[in-house]
Design a protein around this motif. Sequence first.
Motif, PDB file in Angstrom:
ATOM      1  N   VAL A  47       0.825  -1.216   0.000  1.00  0.00           N
ATOM      2  CA  VAL A  47       0.000   0.000   0.000  1.00  0.00           C
ATOM      3  C   VAL A  47       0.858   1.265   0.000  1.00  0.00           C
ATOM      4  O   VAL A  47       0.352   2.352   0.222  1.00  0.00           O
ATOM      5  CB  VAL A  47      -0.970   0.046   1.212  1.00  0.00           C
ATOM      6  N   ARG A  50      -0.274   4.004  -2.191  1.00  0.00           N
ATOM      7  CA  ARG A  50      -1.561   4.604  -1.813  1.00  0.00           C
ATOM      8  C   ARG A  50      -2.413   4.884  -3.046  1.00  0.00           C
ATOM      9  O   ARG A  50      -3.012   5.954  -3.193  1.00  0.00           O
ATOM     10  CB  ARG A  50      -1.343   5.909  -1.057  1.00  0.00           C
ATOM     11  N   ALA A  51      -2.460   3.875  -3.952  1.00  0.00           N
ATOM     12  CA  ALA A  51      -3.166   4.082  -5.212  1.00  0.00           C
ATOM     13  C   ALA A  51      -4.670   4.103  -4.987  1.00  0.00           C
ATOM     14  O   ALA A  51      -5.194   3.344  -4.188  1.00  0.00           O
ATOM     15  CB  ALA A  51      -2.809   2.965  -6.198  1.00  0.00           C
ATOM     16  N   MET A  52      -5.333   5.007  -5.722  1.00  0.00           N
ATOM     17  CA  MET A  52      -6.793   5.063  -5.668  1.00  0.00           C
ATOM     18  C   MET A  52      -7.382   3.793  -6.289  1.00  0.00           C
ATOM     19  O   MET A  52      -8.333   3.215  -5.801  1.00  0.00           O
ATOM     20  CB  MET A  52      -7.298   6.273  -6.469  1.00  0.00           C
ATOM     21  N   ILE A  53      -6.778   3.380  -7.402  1.00  0.00           N
ATOM     22  CA  ILE A  53      -7.176   2.123  -8.031  1.00  0.00           C
ATOM     23  C   ILE A  53      -6.073   1.129  -7.716  1.00  0.00           C
ATOM     24  O   ILE A  53      -4.966   1.240  -8.240  1.00  0.00           O
ATOM     25  CB  ILE A  53      -7.345   2.298  -9.549  1.00  0.00           C
ATOM     26  N   PRO A  54      -6.326   0.181  -6.800  1.00  0.00           N
ATOM     27  CA  PRO A  54      -5.249  -0.683  -6.317  1.00  0.00           C
ATOM     28  C   PRO A  54      -4.751  -1.674  -7.368  1.00  0.00           C
ATOM     29  O   PRO A  54      -5.516  -2.130  -8.220  1.00  0.00           O
ATOM     30  CB  PRO A  54      -5.899  -1.420  -5.149  1.00  0.00           C
ATOM     31  N   GLN A  58      -1.754  -4.511  -3.656  1.00  0.00           N
ATOM     32  CA  GLN A  58      -2.512  -3.620  -2.778  1.00  0.00           C
ATOM     33  C   GLN A  58      -3.928  -4.148  -2.606  1.00  0.00           C
ATOM     34  O   GLN A  58      -4.490  -4.125  -1.512  1.00  0.00           O
ATOM     35  CB  GLN A  58      -2.538  -2.212  -3.366  1.00  0.00           C
TER      36      GLN A  58
ATOM     37  N   LYS B  34      -2.026   2.295   7.740  1.00  0.00           N
ATOM     38  CA  LYS B  34      -1.759   2.632   6.330  1.00  0.00           C
ATOM     39  C   LYS B  34      -2.877   2.140   5.419  1.00  0.00           C
ATOM     40  O   LYS B  34      -3.395   2.890   4.601  1.00  0.00           O
ATOM     41  CB  LYS B  34      -0.438   1.978   5.891  1.00  0.00           C
ATOM     42  N   ILE B  35      -3.206   0.853   5.599  1.00  0.00           N
ATOM     43  CA  ILE B  35      -4.275   0.289   4.754  1.00  0.00           C
ATOM     44  C   ILE B  35      -5.590   1.005   5.046  1.00  0.00           C
ATOM     45  O   ILE B  35      -6.331   1.369   4.136  1.00  0.00           O
ATOM     46  CB  ILE B  35      -4.424  -1.224   5.013  1.00  0.00           C
ATOM     47  N   VAL B  38      -5.710   4.308   3.312  1.00  0.00           N
ATOM     48  CA  VAL B  38      -5.968   4.184   1.865  1.00  0.00           C
ATOM     49  C   VAL B  38      -7.447   3.943   1.619  1.00  0.00           C
ATOM     50  O   VAL B  38      -8.070   4.591   0.772  1.00  0.00           O
ATOM     51  CB  VAL B  38      -5.120   3.035   1.268  1.00  0.00           C
ATOM     52  N   GLU B  41      -9.444   7.048   2.438  1.00  0.00           N
ATOM     53  CA  GLU B  41      -9.275   8.100   1.430  1.00  0.00           C
ATOM     54  C   GLU B  41     -10.115   7.784   0.196  1.00  0.00           C
ATOM     55  O   GLU B  41     -10.749   8.665  -0.384  1.00  0.00           O
ATOM     56  CB  GLU B  41      -7.802   8.208   1.054  1.00  0.00           C
ATOM     57  N   ARG B  42     -10.114   6.507  -0.181  1.00  0.00           N
ATOM     58  CA  ARG B  42     -10.903   6.116  -1.357  1.00  0.00           C
ATOM     59  C   ARG B  42     -12.384   6.384  -1.100  1.00  0.00           C
ATOM     60  O   ARG B  42     -13.081   6.938  -1.935  1.00  0.00           O
ATOM     61  CB  ARG B  42     -10.672   4.642  -1.668  1.00  0.00           C
ATOM     62  N   ARG B  45     -13.057   9.989  -1.250  1.00  0.00           N
ATOM     63  CA  ARG B  45     -13.040  10.456  -2.634  1.00  0.00           C
ATOM     64  C   ARG B  45     -14.353  10.124  -3.324  1.00  0.00           C
ATOM     65  O   ARG B  45     -14.943  10.958  -4.016  1.00  0.00           O
ATOM     66  CB  ARG B  45     -11.859   9.776  -3.327  1.00  0.00           C
TER      67      ARG B  45
END
Lengths: 240, 163
Positions: A47, A50-54, A58, B34-35, B38, B41-42, B45
Amino acid sequence: MANPVEQFKIQPLVPIEVGGVNLSFTNSALFMVVSVVLVTAFLTLSVRGRAMIPGRWQSLAEILYEFVANMIRDNVGSEGRKYFPFIFSLFMFVLFGNLLGMVPYTFTYTSHIIVTFGLAVVVFIGVTIIGFARHGAGYLRMFFPHGAPLATAVILVPIELISYCSRPFSLAIRLFANMTVGHIILKVMGGFVVALGVFGIVPMAFLGGVTILEFGIAVLQAYVFAILSCIYLHDAIHMH
Amino acid sequence: MPQFDPTFYATQLFWLCVTFVLLYLLMSTMAMPKIGAVLEERQRRIDDNLDKAGQLKAEAEAAIALYEKALAESRAQAQDLLRHSAETLSKQAEERQKQLGERLAGQVKAGEARINAAKEQALAHVRGIATEVAKSTAAKLTGVTLDDSKVSAAVSAVLEEGR
């Protein structure tokens, strides 16, 4: 043919002795460390973007995280939120122990009763403490179901008590037995493949199937260990 | 089986303790936040985008309402203008017609007066001619020259009778 239980043998790698107690760093300890390193590396590196689209890695990390999060939410409820790191660590520790054991020449620490029992006892003691902390002496009602006639207490209380106290044993033995038996079967079948020469193709095919099955069991047992811990936690928090 | 040999129980429990506590600390302080971040945040968004979409939709609806209102207003205005100009035009036409009628009536009256005057004149002439004819007829028939005023009176009487 190699002895099928030889794979479970503990070998001290770095002899350590503290106060007359043997605390040597063994192959078992080595794979526990490997497992911790792999889990941490996998979960943090995947991770990092920190991709929006994993991506694949991830996505896998997120799936594991949400899987355990949902397990806790469904089985324990919102109060289980603070035990999430513990259940998640437990699940990952058992899962990686089981899966690492599937790699040839590795050591499966989850096939050792003392390790699984150690984990189960932590769960058992933790759950009992949480139960008494939340309900005080009322937690003792766990051993006598609501609405049962008082006369039946003589039978019900011992039964409930035994069932409650056998939890760590069932938890520990289930995982230990599954891992041990699986690995013995693999070893024995592997021995047959070598011994039968050309006809070894038959146990070889069987071995392929069993290997796939063992991977399934590796994941399933980690899941069972985690979900039973969740159910015990639910009992401690909500009482039946 | 080596699993039931207690020689290594203490060391296994010790290292289990060490590694599991380490894993728990690593998970709870490093990997899981961390996970979680993420995923959060998604989710944020996605929620943001949904909010924005809703806002844009509301804006579009407001714009449509505004446009329709303006359309209705201008339509009403156009109808008003149309009615107003039609009224003005019809009033003007009426006025002009009235003026024309008055002028024509005046002209007709003047014409009638002129005709009457001409008629009077003609009648006067007729009287003169009749008097002349009667005088000369009497002279021719009787050889007597009659007095003008007498003849004129006689003719007038006859004319008055014939009327």
